[in-house]
Design an enzyme around this catalytic site. Structure first.
Site, PDB file in Angstrom:
ATOM      1  N   ASP A   1     -15.063  -5.207   1.693  1.00 44.75           N
ATOM      2  CA  ASP A   1     -14.890  -6.448   2.443  1.00 44.75           C
ATOM      3  C   ASP A   1     -15.225  -6.242   3.918  1.00 44.75           C
ATOM      4  O   ASP A   1     -15.318  -7.208   4.678  1.00 44.75           O
ATOM      5  CB  ASP A   1     -13.474  -7.012   2.280  1.00 44.75           C
ATOM      6  CG  ASP A   1     -12.389  -6.073   2.775  1.00 44.75           C
ATOM      7  OD1 ASP A   1     -12.671  -4.892   3.033  1.00 44.75           O
ATOM      8  OD2 ASP A   1     -11.229  -6.523   2.880  1.00 44.75           O
ATOM      9  N   ARG A   2     -15.417  -4.993   4.338  1.00 42.71           N
ATOM     10  CA  ARG A   2     -15.795  -4.693   5.718  1.00 42.71           C
ATOM     11  C   ARG A   2     -17.165  -4.043   5.753  1.00 42.71           C
ATOM     12  O   ARG A   2     -17.550  -3.334   4.819  1.00 42.71           O
ATOM     13  CB  ARG A   2     -14.791  -3.738   6.369  1.00 42.71           C
ATOM     14  CG  ARG A   2     -13.441  -4.335   6.634  1.00 42.71           C
ATOM     15  CD  ARG A   2     -12.630  -3.415   7.529  1.00 42.71           C
ATOM     16  NE  ARG A   2     -12.338  -2.151   6.906  1.00 42.71           N
ATOM     17  CZ  ARG A   2     -12.197  -0.997   7.577  1.00 42.71           C
ATOM     18  NH1 ARG A   2     -12.381  -0.961   8.878  1.00 42.71           N
ATOM     19  NH2 ARG A   2     -11.903   0.116   6.924  1.00 42.71           N
TER      20      ARG A   2
ATOM     21  N   SER B   1      -8.334   0.008   0.141  1.00 36.28           N
ATOM     22  CA  SER B   1      -9.370  -0.143   1.146  1.00 36.28           C
ATOM     23  C   SER B   1      -9.922   1.200   1.594  1.00 36.28           C
ATOM     24  O   SER B   1     -10.523   1.925   0.816  1.00 36.28           O
ATOM     25  CB  SER B   1      -8.818  -0.950   2.323  1.00 36.28           C
ATOM     26  OG  SER B   1      -9.800  -1.214   3.280  1.00 36.28           O
ATOM     27  N   HIS B   2      -9.686   1.554   2.867  1.00 35.45           N
ATOM     28  CA  HIS B   2     -10.254   2.768   3.449  1.00 35.45           C
ATOM     29  C   HIS B   2      -9.359   3.985   3.293  1.00 35.45           C
ATOM     30  O   HIS B   2      -9.766   5.089   3.666  1.00 35.45           O
ATOM     31  CB  HIS B   2     -10.477   2.547   4.953  1.00 35.45           C
ATOM     32  CG  HIS B   2      -9.199   2.321   5.700  1.00 35.45           C
ATOM     33  ND1 HIS B   2      -8.553   1.108   5.679  1.00 35.45           N
ATOM     34  CD2 HIS B   2      -8.438   3.150   6.457  1.00 35.45           C
ATOM     35  CE1 HIS B   2      -7.451   1.197   6.412  1.00 35.45           C
ATOM     36  NE2 HIS B   2      -7.351   2.426   6.894  1.00 35.45           N
TER      37      HIS B   2
ATOM     38  N   LYS C   1      -3.674  -6.471  -2.463  1.00 37.77           N
ATOM     39  CA  LYS C   1      -3.882  -7.592  -1.545  1.00 37.77           C
ATOM     40  C   LYS C   1      -3.680  -8.872  -2.352  1.00 37.77           C
ATOM     41  O   LYS C   1      -4.313  -9.055  -3.405  1.00 37.77           O
ATOM     42  CB  LYS C   1      -5.278  -7.545  -0.940  1.00 37.77           C
ATOM     43  CG  LYS C   1      -5.513  -6.362  -0.013  1.00 37.77           C
ATOM     44  CD  LYS C   1      -6.901  -6.386   0.594  1.00 37.77           C
ATOM     45  CE  LYS C   1      -7.114  -5.215   1.546  1.00 37.77           C
ATOM     46  NZ  LYS C   1      -8.474  -5.210   2.144  1.00 37.77           N
TER      47      LYS C   1
ATOM     48  N   HIS D   1     -13.791  -6.809  10.009  1.00 41.37           N
ATOM     49  CA  HIS D   1     -13.473  -7.937   9.134  1.00 41.37           C
ATOM     50  C   HIS D   1     -14.066  -9.188   9.779  1.00 41.37           C
ATOM     51  O   HIS D   1     -13.814  -9.462  10.955  1.00 41.37           O
ATOM     52  CB  HIS D   1     -11.959  -8.119   8.995  1.00 41.37           C
ATOM     53  CG  HIS D   1     -11.290  -7.095   8.143  1.00 41.37           C
ATOM     54  ND1 HIS D   1     -11.371  -7.109   6.775  1.00 41.37           N
ATOM     55  CD2 HIS D   1     -10.511  -6.036   8.467  1.00 41.37           C
ATOM     56  CE1 HIS D   1     -10.665  -6.091   6.276  1.00 41.37           C
ATOM     57  NE2 HIS D   1     -10.137  -5.421   7.281  1.00 41.37           N
TER      58      HIS D   1
ATOM     59  N   ARG E   1       0.840  -1.196   0.000  1.00 40.93           N
ATOM     60  CA  ARG E   1       0.000   0.000   0.000  1.00 40.93           C
ATOM     61  C   ARG E   1       0.876   1.247   0.000  1.00 40.93           C
ATOM     62  O   ARG E   1       1.868   1.306   0.728  1.00 40.93           O
ATOM     63  CB  ARG E   1      -0.917   0.011   1.229  1.00 40.93           C
ATOM     64  CG  ARG E   1      -2.173   0.826   1.054  1.00 40.93           C
ATOM     65  CD  ARG E   1      -3.128   0.638   2.207  1.00 40.93           C
ATOM     66  NE  ARG E   1      -3.586  -0.731   2.375  1.00 40.93           N
ATOM     67  CZ  ARG E   1      -4.654  -1.070   3.098  1.00 40.93           C
ATOM     68  NH1 ARG E   1      -5.364  -0.138   3.705  1.00 40.93           N
ATOM     69  NH2 ARG E   1      -5.010  -2.330   3.221  1.00 40.93           N
TER      70      ARG E   1
ATOM     71  N   ASP F   1     -13.297  -1.188  -0.522  1.00 36.56           N
ATOM     72  CA  ASP F   1     -13.274  -2.432  -1.291  1.00 36.56           C
ATOM     73  C   ASP F   1     -14.351  -3.399  -0.836  1.00 36.56           C
ATOM     74  O   ASP F   1     -14.387  -4.547  -1.284  1.00 36.56           O
ATOM     75  CB  ASP F   1     -11.888  -3.081  -1.260  1.00 36.56           C
ATOM     76  CG  ASP F   1     -11.401  -3.394   0.142  1.00 36.56           C
ATOM     77  OD1 ASP F   1     -11.857  -2.736   1.097  1.00 36.56           O
ATOM     78  OD2 ASP F   1     -10.549  -4.284   0.298  1.00 36.56           O
TER      79      ASP F   1
ATOM     80  N   ASP G   1     -16.684  -0.288   3.499  1.00 35.71           N
ATOM     81  CA  ASP G   1     -15.466   0.443   3.182  1.00 35.71           C
ATOM     82  C   ASP G   1     -15.235   0.413   1.673  1.00 35.71           C
ATOM     83  O   ASP G   1     -16.063  -0.086   0.908  1.00 35.71           O
ATOM     84  CB  ASP G   1     -14.267  -0.101   3.962  1.00 35.71           C
ATOM     85  CG  ASP G   1     -13.868  -1.510   3.557  1.00 35.71           C
ATOM     86  OD1 ASP G   1     -14.670  -2.199   2.886  1.00 35.71           O
ATOM     87  OD2 ASP G   1     -12.743  -1.928   3.894  1.00 35.71           O
TER      88      ASP G   1
END
Length: 461
Positions: free
Chosen positions: A257-258, A113-114, A123, A340, A14, A255, A253
């Site tokens: 996933d959360r 992500s965030h 990832k 998560h 990242r 992407d 978020d």
């Protein structure tokens, strides 16, 4: 080429584009990842294993504008190593992990992500959605990318496109008893992230009235940051839930996933509370199962797991670490304070969409609003995650530890100090130059007092 050492974190890649992460570096990382998965499979076979020779790598991206160029460069790097590329296009991270499990192929998801719009990242996972982190290959990939991967096969890999969104949506719905669902009004704030693509497809055919807030895919995040752990980013969702009389609010978020939840009164649930609710449902289906919780989750989580006949296991923070512990323990489910939620039957990967549906199923079965359903799981007051920028994180942690010599302490992940009726964890961020403080106590007043105490210890000269 941008700075490779700055962007390899504990469990992903990242950095800021293009200063830290650019197309040239992504090409090198793609080639390194392809070589890594080939070499790993060869080593497993040499040791008597049955690892198949890798033939393809899955590549996807979120809606950040920089992802188009970066993902293409990564794919070219993979192809230069003789492996094919399956382009999944725009996707959520949990869709990519599902694809890696479903197709038994390694994958790369381009997302930060965030993080703010100027960031991007990668990832990575192995075939079967097995994690890639600092202890499971990420260091090897960094070294290969930094030094070059050497000679490549003469035949360049091919590239093909594949759309798995409908298959993924059906997989998510398989985690609940659809026949038990009843009409609910649900608001989903997807924050201009990938939830705007995925969530409507997941909810297709379900008896829910879905109201999408900020559903346009826009990686510049024109409305608010896609970081739902920060309460200020939930305000629009809370207002919409209250204004429309919705039963539940979902905050995804970038992407997707959360997911964080907001109840029918507009009050947010912590990631710990959601973990406890989902854990209770998993143990109803699978009595005696092992359930993971990271060390920042509320003490209520292991309490609930034990009360429902399960075995709680405490882990450090981070998806690659938790997935590895799931392999080692056979855990059915795991949750983190950061929202998560990991499911063994989802190839041990995390999915905000699955967790959201499980909670909605629980609301339907209980026949009570979420504001009532949550009460047995809300047992303590928490600070939330408080971030502080410091010059020397290690020195600050040692100074704080020295201030509590009689308390129970551990260094599983940062510093955890347990004083009986209250506890805190202070740990460096894996993705940003910050120290993160999480603290829990019996009451809000006690939390505020202890937070002031710990922060004073952090800044004491």
């Amino acid at each position: 080429m941008a700075d490779i050492d700055a962007i390899f974190k504990a469990y992903d890649v990242r950095g800021v584009v293009p200063d830290q992460l650019d197309a040239a570096l992504c090409g090198q990382i793609g080639a390194a990842f392809a070589r890594f998965v080939r070499d790993r499979a060869e080593a497993e076979r040499a040791a008597g294993g049955t690892a198949a020779k890798p033939k393809r790598v899955l590549v996807a991206r979120d809606m950040r504008p920089s992802g188009i160029e970066l993902a293409a460069a990564f794919a070219e790097g993979v192809q230069r190593q003789g492996l094919d590329v399956v382009d999944l296009g725009l996707a959520s991270t949990d869709l990519v992990f599902f694809a890696a499990g479903r197709l038994d192929a390694p994958g790369a998801m381009f997302t930060a992500s965030h993080n703010p719009a100027q960031y991007n990242g990668i990832k990575l996972c192995l075939a079967g959605a097995r994690p890639v982190g600092e202890d499971t290959g990420l260091g090897d990939i960094r070294r290969l990318a930094a030094s070059g991967v050497g000679s490549a096969p003469t035949e360049v890999g091919r590239i093909e496109e594949l759309d798995l969104l409908d298959e993924f949506a059906a997989h998510v719905r398989s985690f609940v008893d659809v026949a038990a669902l009843r009409p609910l009004r649900v608001v989903a704030d997807t924050a201009n992230g990938m939830g705007g693509l995925v969530v409507p497809r997941v909810f297709e055919g379900l008896p829910f009235e879905l109201d999408i807030l900020y559903g346009d895919l826009d990686g510049t995040f024109p409305n608010h940051p896609a970081d739902p752990i920060q309460l200020e980013n939930l305000r629009d969702l809370q207002a919409r839930v209250r204004a429309t009389g919705a039963d539940v609010g979902l905050a995804f978020d970038g992407d997707a996933d959360r997911v964080f939840l907001v109840d029918d009164t507009g009050e947010p649930l912590s990631g710990s509370t959601t973990t406890a609710i989902v854990a209770a449902r998993v143990l109803e289906r699978e009595p005696g199962a092992t359930i993971l919780h990271n060390l920042i989750c509320s003490k209520a989580v292991p309490e609930v797991i034990l009360e429902h006949g399960g075995t709680p296991v405490r882990t450090r923070v981070g998806h690659s670490f938790i997935k590895q512990v799931m392999v080692e323990t056979g855990a059915a489910f795991g949750g983190e304070h950061s929202a998560h939620y990991y499911f063994r039957d989802n190839f041990r990967a995390d999915s905000g969409s699955i967790a959201a549906l499980v909670v909605l199923e629980q609301i339907c079965k209980a026949g009570v609003p979420l504001s009532e359903l949550r009460k047995p799981y809300d047992r303590y007051a928490a600070s939330g995650e408080i971030n502080t920028t410091v010059d020397d994180p290690a020195a600050v942690i040692e100074r704080v530890a020295g201030g509590y010599p009689d308390a129970t302490q551990d260094r599983v992940d940062g510093l955890t100090v347990d004083l009986g009726d209250w506890w805190f964890n202070l740990r460096p961020s894996n993705t940003e130059p910050l120290l993160r403080l999480n603290l829990e106590a019996p009451t809000r007043e006690a939390v505020d007092a202890h937070v002031a105490e710990v922060r004073a210890a952090m800044t004491k000269g």
